[in-house]
Design a protein around this motif. Structure first.
Motif, short mmCIF file in Angstrom:
data_model
loop_
_atom_site.label_atom_id
_atom_site.label_comp_id
_atom_site.label_asym_id
_atom_site.label_seq_id
_atom_site.Cartn_x
_atom_site.Cartn_y
_atom_site.Cartn_z
N ALA A 15 0.91 -1.12 0.12
CA ALA A 15 -0.18 -0.02 0.10
C ALA A 15 0.87 1.33 0.28
N ILE A 16 1.91 1.28 0.79
CA ILE A 16 2.84 2.36 0.83
C ILE A 16 3.39 2.40 -0.71
N ASP A 17 3.82 1.47 -1.16
CA ASP A 17 4.60 1.49 -2.48
C ASP A 17 3.59 2.08 -3.40
N TYR A 18 2.31 1.71 -3.65
CA TYR A 18 1.26 2.06 -4.37
C TYR A 18 1.06 3.76 -4.23
N ALA A 19 0.80 4.06 -3.08
CA ALA A 19 0.81 5.48 -2.80
C ALA A 19 1.75 6.34 -3.41
N ILE A 20 3.08 5.72 -3.07
CA ILE A 20 4.43 6.49 -3.75
C ILE A 20 4.19 6.76 -5.19
N GLU A 21 3.60 5.48 -6.01
CA GLU A 21 3.58 5.33 -7.23
C GLU A 21 2.45 6.35 -7.92
N ASN A 22 1.44 6.46 -6.93
CA ASN A 22 0.46 7.19 -7.49
C ASN A 22 0.42 8.89 -6.84
N GLY A 23 1.49 9.37 -6.47
CA GLY A 23 1.87 10.68 -6.16
C GLY A 23 1.26 11.30 -4.87
N ALA A 24 1.38 10.38 -3.94
CA ALA A 24 0.46 10.53 -2.50
C ALA A 24 2.03 11.80 -2.07
N ASP A 25 1.26 12.70 -1.24
CA ASP A 25 2.04 13.71 -0.46
C ASP A 25 2.18 13.33 1.14
N VAL A 26 1.18 12.58 1.61
CA VAL A 26 1.23 12.22 2.88
C VAL A 26 0.42 10.67 2.90
N ILE A 27 1.01 9.95 3.95
CA ILE A 27 0.45 8.52 4.00
C ILE A 27 0.31 8.71 5.76
N ASN A 28 -1.03 8.28 5.88
CA ASN A 28 -1.38 8.04 7.20
C ASN A 28 -1.78 6.43 7.53
N ILE A 29 -0.57 5.98 8.37
CA ILE A 29 -0.96 4.66 8.77
C ILE A 29 -1.33 4.38 10.35
N SER A 30 -2.43 3.94 10.50
CA SER A 30 -3.07 3.94 11.68
C SER A 30 -3.50 2.31 12.05
N ILE A 31 -2.33 1.60 12.46
CA ILE A 31 -2.83 0.03 12.59
C ILE A 31 -1.78 -0.28 13.78
N SER A 32 -2.19 -1.50 14.36
CA SER A 32 -1.41 -1.79 15.48
C SER A 32 0.07 -2.40 15.03
N MET A 33 0.90 -2.01 15.45
CA MET A 33 2.41 -2.14 14.75
C MET A 33 2.90 -2.95 16.08
N ASN A 34 4.05 -3.74 15.36
CA ASN A 34 5.02 -4.52 16.64
C ASN A 34 6.34 -4.26 15.81
N ASN A 35 7.50 -4.72 16.28
CA ASN A 35 8.64 -5.10 15.83
C ASN A 35 8.89 -5.60 14.42
N ASP A 36 8.32 -6.84 14.27
CA ASP A 36 8.08 -7.50 13.06
C ASP A 36 7.56 -6.68 12.03
N ASN A 37 6.19 -6.13 12.27
CA ASN A 37 5.57 -5.43 11.21
C ASN A 37 6.38 -4.22 10.83
N TYR A 38 7.21 -3.31 11.77
CA TYR A 38 8.08 -2.15 11.61
C TYR A 38 9.16 -2.77 10.35
N THR A 39 9.93 -4.15 11.06
CA THR A 39 10.87 -4.41 9.96
C THR A 39 10.37 -4.74 8.54
N SER A 40 9.16 -5.31 8.48
CA SER A 40 8.69 -5.75 7.16
C SER A 40 8.45 -4.54 6.23
N ILE A 41 8.08 -3.21 6.85
CA ILE A 41 7.67 -2.13 6.00
C ILE A 41 8.87 -0.95 6.07
N ALA A 42 9.72 -1.20 6.51
CA ALA A 42 10.90 -0.29 6.64
C ALA A 42 11.47 0.21 5.49
N GLU A 43 11.64 -0.86 4.47
CA GLU A 43 12.16 -0.25 3.19
C GLU A 43 11.18 0.59 2.48
#
Length: 108
Positions: A4-32
């Motif tokens: 979803a983050i990559d999709y937003a970048i490709e489609n010209g987003a200026d701001v991405i709001n992420i409101s989900i429960s996160m843990n260290n595994d989730n952070y690692t998987s989306i860091a790039e």
């Protein structure tokens, strides 16, 4: 979430709001994806979570344009459910978020 983050970048987003429960595994998987978004000039705002827990670090602190947001009540007090602490970058008012959502154009 990374897709979803990559999709937003490709489609010209200026701001991405992420409101989900996160843990260290989730952070690692989306860091790039988060790093790619920030490098593209996109601002990313993560919810601080709703566990009434003190956050003392921000796993994305080394990435520009990334913010962790907690919640305030209208009387400038911390919302009873919001995480808090030195790992939270900004606080937003609950009523302002609800107002913005209500005023946004809805899809047909």
């Amino acid at each position: 979430v990374a897709q979803a983050i990559d999709y937003a970048i490709e489609n010209g987003a200026d701001v991405i709001n992420i409101s989900i429960s996160m843990n260290n595994d989730n952070y690692t998987s989306i860091a790039e994806s988060v790093r790619r978004a920030a490098d593209s000039g996109v601002y990313i705002v993560f919810s601080a979570s709703n566990t009434k827990t003190e956050i003392t670090d921000n796993p994305f602190a080394d990435i520009k344009n990334v913010y962790i947001a907690g919640a305030f009540e209208n009387d400038n007090t911390l919302a009873g459910y919001s995480d808090y602490g030195s790992g939270v970058d900004v606080y937003r008012y609950i009523s302002l978020v609800l107002l913005v959502v209500r005023l946004m154009p809805q899809p047909e």
